[in-house]
Design an enzyme around this catalytic site. Structure first.
Site, PDB file in Angstrom:
ATOM      1  N   ASP A  34       0.830  -1.204   0.000  1.00 27.08           N
ATOM      2  CA  ASP A  34       0.000   0.000   0.000  1.00 27.08           C
ATOM      3  C   ASP A  34       0.864   1.254   0.000  1.00 27.08           C
ATOM      4  O   ASP A  34       0.575   2.232  -0.673  1.00 27.08           O
ATOM      5  CB  ASP A  34      -0.904   0.032   1.246  1.00 27.08           C
ATOM      6  CG  ASP A  34      -2.048  -0.956   1.121  1.00 27.08           C
ATOM      7  OD1 ASP A  34      -2.125  -1.630   0.072  1.00 27.08           O
ATOM      8  OD2 ASP A  34      -2.842  -1.059   2.071  1.00 27.08           O
ATOM      9  N   GLU A 114     -24.552 -17.970 -13.778  1.00 27.20           N
ATOM     10  CA  GLU A 114     -23.897 -16.851 -13.083  1.00 27.20           C
ATOM     11  C   GLU A 114     -24.681 -16.520 -11.830  1.00 27.20           C
ATOM     12  O   GLU A 114     -25.836 -16.900 -11.708  1.00 27.20           O
ATOM     13  CB  GLU A 114     -23.873 -15.602 -13.995  1.00 27.20           C
ATOM     14  CG  GLU A 114     -23.086 -15.826 -15.266  1.00 27.20           C
ATOM     15  CD  GLU A 114     -23.191 -14.668 -16.257  1.00 27.20           C
ATOM     16  OE1 GLU A 114     -23.873 -13.673 -15.955  1.00 27.20           O
ATOM     17  OE2 GLU A 114     -22.592 -14.790 -17.328  1.00 27.20           O
ATOM     18  N   LYS A 116     -26.782 -13.991  -9.494  1.00 28.68           N
ATOM     19  CA  LYS A 116     -27.562 -12.760  -9.650  1.00 28.68           C
ATOM     20  C   LYS A 116     -27.283 -11.920  -8.406  1.00 28.68           C
ATOM     21  O   LYS A 116     -27.802 -12.188  -7.334  1.00 28.68           O
ATOM     22  CB  LYS A 116     -29.043 -13.084  -9.785  1.00 28.68           C
ATOM     23  CG  LYS A 116     -29.822 -11.860 -10.078  1.00 28.68           C
ATOM     24  CD  LYS A 116     -31.197 -12.148 -10.608  1.00 28.68           C
ATOM     25  CE  LYS A 116     -31.855 -10.848 -11.002  1.00 28.68           C
ATOM     26  NZ  LYS A 116     -31.814  -9.847  -9.951  1.00 28.68           N
ATOM     27  N   ASP A 118     -27.149  -8.833  -5.843  1.00 29.07           N
ATOM     28  CA  ASP A 118     -28.100  -7.830  -5.380  1.00 29.07           C
ATOM     29  C   ASP A 118     -27.423  -6.463  -5.427  1.00 29.07           C
ATOM     30  O   ASP A 118     -26.862  -6.002  -4.443  1.00 29.07           O
ATOM     31  CB  ASP A 118     -28.475  -8.192  -3.932  1.00 29.07           C
ATOM     32  CG  ASP A 118     -29.815  -7.644  -3.546  1.00 29.07           C
ATOM     33  OD1 ASP A 118     -30.535  -7.125  -4.420  1.00 29.07           O
ATOM     34  OD2 ASP A 118     -30.142  -7.726  -2.358  1.00 29.07           O
ATOM     35  N   TYR A 225     -21.313  -8.515 -16.679  1.00 31.03           N
ATOM     36  CA  TYR A 225     -22.003  -9.749 -17.030  1.00 31.03           C
ATOM     37  C   TYR A 225     -22.438  -9.876 -18.486  1.00 31.03           C
ATOM     38  O   TYR A 225     -22.939 -10.908 -18.890  1.00 31.03           O
ATOM     39  CB  TYR A 225     -23.173 -10.039 -16.093  1.00 31.03           C
ATOM     40  CG  TYR A 225     -24.277  -8.987 -16.067  1.00 31.03           C
ATOM     41  CD1 TYR A 225     -25.053  -8.720 -17.184  1.00 31.03           C
ATOM     42  CD2 TYR A 225     -24.552  -8.304 -14.895  1.00 31.03           C
ATOM     43  CE1 TYR A 225     -26.071  -7.784 -17.132  1.00 31.03           C
ATOM     44  CE2 TYR A 225     -25.577  -7.371 -14.831  1.00 31.03           C
ATOM     45  CZ  TYR A 225     -26.330  -7.114 -15.959  1.00 31.03           C
ATOM     46  OH  TYR A 225     -27.328  -6.201 -15.911  1.00 31.03           O
ATOM     47  N   LYS A 314     -34.402 -17.875  -8.768  1.00 34.71           N
ATOM     48  CA  LYS A 314     -34.219 -17.228  -7.469  1.00 34.71           C
ATOM     49  C   LYS A 314     -33.934 -18.221  -6.343  1.00 34.71           C
ATOM     50  O   LYS A 314     -34.508 -19.314  -6.318  1.00 34.71           O
ATOM     51  CB  LYS A 314     -35.480 -16.425  -7.112  1.00 34.71           C
ATOM     52  CG  LYS A 314     -35.732 -15.239  -8.015  1.00 34.71           C
ATOM     53  CD  LYS A 314     -34.583 -14.263  -7.915  1.00 34.71           C
ATOM     54  CE  LYS A 314     -34.905 -12.854  -8.243  1.00 34.71           C
ATOM     55  NZ  LYS A 314     -35.778 -12.107  -7.441  1.00 34.71           N
ATOM     56  N   CYS A 420     -23.262   2.248  33.231  1.00 38.16           N
ATOM     57  CA  CYS A 420     -22.798   1.583  32.006  1.00 38.16           C
ATOM     58  C   CYS A 420     -22.722   0.079  32.288  1.00 38.16           C
ATOM     59  O   CYS A 420     -22.123  -0.334  33.288  1.00 38.16           O
ATOM     60  CB  CYS A 420     -21.426   2.116  31.615  1.00 38.16           C
ATOM     61  SG  CYS A 420     -20.633   1.123  30.344  1.00 38.16           S
ATOM     62  N   CYS A 423     -18.573  -0.724  32.238  1.00 39.33           N
ATOM     63  CA  CYS A 423     -17.607  -0.214  33.215  1.00 39.33           C
ATOM     64  C   CYS A 423     -18.260   0.066  34.567  1.00 39.33           C
ATOM     65  O   CYS A 423     -17.556   0.351  35.533  1.00 39.33           O
ATOM     66  CB  CYS A 423     -16.903   1.039  32.681  1.00 39.33           C
ATOM     67  SG  CYS A 423     -17.976   2.465  32.476  1.00 39.33           S
ATOM     68  N   CYS A 439     -22.008   5.815  26.818  1.00 43.81           N
ATOM     69  CA  CYS A 439     -21.225   5.807  28.051  1.00 43.81           C
ATOM     70  C   CYS A 439     -20.123   6.843  27.832  1.00 43.81           C
ATOM     71  O   CYS A 439     -19.348   6.724  26.881  1.00 43.81           O
ATOM     72  CB  CYS A 439     -20.597   4.428  28.293  1.00 43.81           C
ATOM     73  SG  CYS A 439     -19.258   4.500  29.500  1.00 43.81           S
ATOM     74  N   CYS A 444     -13.581   3.551  29.750  1.00 43.32           N
ATOM     75  CA  CYS A 444     -14.426   2.343  29.747  1.00 43.32           C
ATOM     76  C   CYS A 444     -13.693   1.247  28.956  1.00 43.32           C
ATOM     77  O   CYS A 444     -13.371   1.434  27.776  1.00 43.32           O
ATOM     78  CB  CYS A 444     -15.767   2.680  29.105  1.00 43.32           C
ATOM     79  SG  CYS A 444     -16.854   1.258  28.910  1.00 43.32           S
TER      80      CYS A 444
HETATM   81  N1  5U1 Z   1     -24.966 -12.252 -13.730  1.00 44.72           N
HETATM   82  C1  5U1 Z   1     -25.939 -11.559 -14.324  1.00 44.72           C
HETATM   83  N2  5U1 Z   1     -26.742 -10.713 -13.692  1.00 44.72           N
HETATM   84  N3  5U1 Z   1     -27.566 -10.221 -14.609  1.00 44.72           N
HETATM   85  C2  5U1 Z   1     -28.600  -9.328 -14.501  1.00 44.72           C
HETATM   86  N4  5U1 Z   1     -26.239 -11.622 -15.621  1.00 44.72           N
HETATM   87  C3  5U1 Z   1     -27.268 -10.787 -15.830  1.00 44.72           C
HETATM   88  N5  5U1 Z   1     -27.944 -10.495 -16.940  1.00 44.72           N
HETATM   89  C4  5U1 Z   1     -28.951  -9.609 -16.872  1.00 44.72           C
HETATM   90  C5  5U1 Z   1     -29.298  -9.000 -15.650  1.00 44.72           C
HETATM   91  C6  5U1 Z   1     -30.421  -8.033 -15.579  1.00 44.72           C
HETATM   92  O1  5U1 Z   1     -29.669  -9.267 -17.982  1.00 44.72           O
HETATM   93  C7  5U1 Z   1     -29.340  -9.812 -19.253  1.00 44.72           C
HETATM   94  C8  5U1 Z   1     -29.583 -11.242 -19.362  1.00 44.72           C
HETATM   95  C9  5U1 Z   1     -30.175  -9.056 -20.239  1.00 44.72           C
END
Ligand code: 5U1
Length: 685
Positions: A34, A114, A116, A118, A225, A314, A420, A423, A439, A444
């Site tokens: 680093d 793959e 999905k 979030d 993706y 899902k 507390c 402590c 506290c 503490c």
């Molecule tokens: N891994 C992945 N996530 N994801 C989300 N592939 C992928 N493909 C997507 C989306 C919305 O859409 C395409 C298949 C159009």
């Protein structure tokens, strides 16, 4: 240094730093420390400050976050960004497969599996190998221009390598890894800010900040993706090969992607990740199954805004219900009294849950959570699960329970005053306007140990080998009572060697890691000090403004409040920190140990800070977009229309009548391209 030589050195440094970024953020395999990396960055920043004419938008220094925007621009997607149809069961996946077979006839195909993730879908456009636009999905046809924010995501290449198409777009998911999400929510809970419900909201909230400097502080990551489009270059015939090709250009591709030969293999891939999803560093809510052959994808086409050639399968939800048996109070690093839900043990998504976070008293009352309730708990990316709220049918039981009161939970002295729980001191305070109780005892022990742990943590001084367990051991053995004493461990080698699991080699490594942390940038040190309400973002702002601990420690309330993003709460907290003698002793100890307490080297100056530009007509030396990017890189803003706020109208060849007329009406200063170039070089006009 002569300009020609500076230009050459800047190019070399940019290439070198880009390569190190790639190794660290994409391959996860750094080649330098680093400190060495920081040194290269500082040299580049110094040269760019001295020779701003060589500062380009794709310089790695530009990732730190440009000046704030007033609103996001709109980007029209040349090809719509599709969303995905869902399959919630094995039967629904089988139905999707049968429909696909019907349409593909006898043609053979395989699949890509793959995760999905979030997060937030984004489209990145590269022209001549340089990132020019980053946009959100929006409604699929038009998204928001979040280029400046996406540039702060280290795993997004600002320029690509190898044999790339002259213009192309890739799509991917920007996300906040679980650890980053949790940390962000912890900081927000402490500041009484609303919490992000899940990593998706947190990623979206981070990416859609008008101030890119805030985005820059969030540890966002990306997996690409798919390829959206590529101009003038033949691309591979399968999705799988396309991903390998994108990887070769420098994009980050999820290593958990897999080529699957049959629908049975798809099922196996799904089953494997349902089981292992908890071990992933990011939150995934399912798998994406894609037909691998691009020609077949094209033949299958879309229906509505969803492709027929892909589906999201899902994972089962990770919520559960159980009984809230008790609410305990823990003491956090800054003295916060944190309520913790003690639950009747319950298995949620394969893990037994006994505790869950409750954040603060207001939050508990708002959700009307009471001891004895049956509550819904959720593991949405956090290692510590959350209590969502009581189930509707637990109301009856709850009526018999009192509304939660944190003070009721604390031990009391003989005068009935709260103490507390760690402590035992009569030190409980609740500052006006804040949601948390604290506290206030500076010694503490629970706080002291956690402060050491925080000081050494990754976002702070990043001392490898000192996590929770090790800081507890060092603290409990009396070897380290505060952060400064970490740097005196060298003198306590013999005692270190006596600790369990500490051999010559591990002591050596620990001392080396401690030593290496002495050179961390000032912002990290300010964050590491653990001043209440000072997260990483505020620490950056303070480091930029004060450039050294000394003036920060002497700053007045007025001085602090003049800084953007610093309100009375933060200002008071800084003052309170530096009022404590103990903290001055720690800083003195750090200084004596040789820890860097000031910013080293020059930082890129922002000569156009606060200046607003409007350009009209054609420019000779660069395109309008390039000119605007250069203005922004130096702290200025570029707008489309002349208003009272416009500092300069830049008049190129064949200027537009409306802007000129408005500028004449308002008396806006008008400059030519030559003057603009002078300003960009940091010179007067
Ligand atoms: N891994 C992945 N996530 N994801 C989300 N592939 C992928 N493909 C997507 C989306 C919305 O859409 C395409 C298949 C159009």
């Amino acid at each position: 240094m002569e300009p020609a030589e500076a230009k050459q050195r800047i190019e070399k440094l940019k290439a070198e730093i880009n390569q190190h970024n790639y190794r660290y953020y994409v391959l996860d395999s750094p080649e330098i420390s680093d400190a060495e990396y920081d040194e290269l960055m500082r040299e580049l920043q110094g040269l760019e400050a001295e020779f701003p004419q060589f500062l380009t938008p794709d310089s790695p220094t530009q990732r730190v976050g440009a000046a704030p925007l007033e609103a996001f621009g709109v980007v029209e997607h040349p090809l719509p960004l599709l969303s995905l149809g869902n399959a919630f069961s094995k039967e629904e996946l089988a139905a999707w497969y049968r429909r696909t077979l019907k349409l593909t006839g006898s043609q053979k195909f395989d699949f890509a599996g793959e995760h999905k993730i979030d997060g937030l879908a984004v489209a990145l456009t590269y022209v001549d190998g340089k990132l020019t636009t980053g946009a959100t999905r929006g409604d699929g046809l038009r998204g928001e221009d979040i280029t400046q924010n996406l540039k702060t995501v280290r795993s997004i290449p600002l320029s690509v390598r190898g044999d790339f198409p002259p213009r192309f777009e890739v799509r991917g998911e920007v996300f906040l890894p679980k650890a980053g999400f949790e940390k962000l929510n912890r900081e927000r809970a402490e500041e009484g800010l609303p919490l992000f419900a899940n990593p998706r909201n947190a990623a979206a909230g981070s990416v859609r900040q008008l101030d890119p400097r805030i985005t820059a502080r969030r540890p966002l990551d990306i997996y690409i993706y798919m390829l959206g489009y590529a101009e003038d270059r033949a691309t591979p015939p399968t999705h799988w090969e396309t991903m390998q090709y994108l990887k070769s250009l420098g994009f980050k591709i999820n290593p958990n992607n897999q080529l699957l030969k049959s629908i049975e293999e798809v099922e196996e891939y799904y089953a494997r990740w349902v089981e292992r999803r908890e071990s992933l560093p990011y939150e995934a809510d399912g798998i994406v199954v894609k037909i691998n052959q691009i020609a077949l994808q094209e033949r299958l086409g879309d229906i509505g805004r969803e492709p027929r050639w892909a589906v999201a399968y899902k994972f089962p939800a990770v919520q559960g219900t159980t009984v809230l048996e008790r609410i305990d109070i823990n003491v956090g690093r800054t003295g916060t009294l944190n309520p913790v839900a003690i639950l009747k043990p319950v298995a949620v998504g394969g893990v037994t849950i006994k505790h869950a976070a409750l954040h603060n008293e207001d939050d508990i009352r708002r959700k009307d959570i009471r001891v004895g309730d049956t509550v819904v708990i959720q593991r949405a990316g956090e290692v510590i699960p959350q209590v969502i709220g009581p189930t509707p049918d637990s109301r009856e039981r709850a009526r018999r329970e009192k509304e939660f009161s944190l003070l009721d939970k604390l031990p009391k002295n003989d005068k009935g005053r709260p103490l507390c729980p760690e402590c035992g001191k009569e030190s409980i305070v609740k500052p006006e306007g804040e949601v948390m109780y604290y506290c206030s005892n500076a010694t503490c022990p629970a706080q002291a140990q956690q402060r050491i742990e925080h000081f050494a943590s990754r976002g702070a001084m990043d001392i490898e080998g000192i996590g929770e367990a090790q800081s507890v051991i060092l603290f409990n053995h009396g070897l380290v009572k505060n952060a400064a004493e970490l740097y005196r461990l060298e003198e306590k080698r013999a005692e270190l060697l006596e600790l369990e699991n500490m051999g010559e080699k591990s002591v050596e490594n620990l001392l080396k890691a401690i030593n290496a942390s002495k050179e961390r940038p000032l912002a990290r040190l300010i964050f590491a000090l653990g001043i209440r309400h000072i997260g990483g973002e505020t620490a950056e702002i303070l480091a930029r403004r004060f450039r050294s601990i000394e003036p920060l420690s002497k700053a007045s309330r007025d001085e602090l409040m003049k800084i953007e993003a610093i309100g009375p709460k933060i200002a008071d907290s800084i003052l309170a920190f530096f009022r404590q003698e103990e903290n001055h002793k720690i800083i003195q100890g750090l200084k004596e140990a040789g820890v860097r307490l000031e910013e080293k080297g020059k930082t890129a100056e922002m000569p156009l800070d606060g200046k607003e530009f409007v350009i009209t007509g054609r420019l000779e030396s660069f395109s309008r977009q390039e000119a605007e990017e250069k203005i922004k890189a130096l702290g200025g803003t570029a707008k489309d229309g002349v208003t009272k706020k416009t500092s300069y109208l830049v008049v190129g060849a064949d200027p537009g009548g409306t802007k000129l007329a408005k500028a004449n009406e308002l008396g806006t200063p008008q400059i030519g391209e030559k003057e603009l170039l002078r300003l960009l070089e940091g010179k007067a006009i």
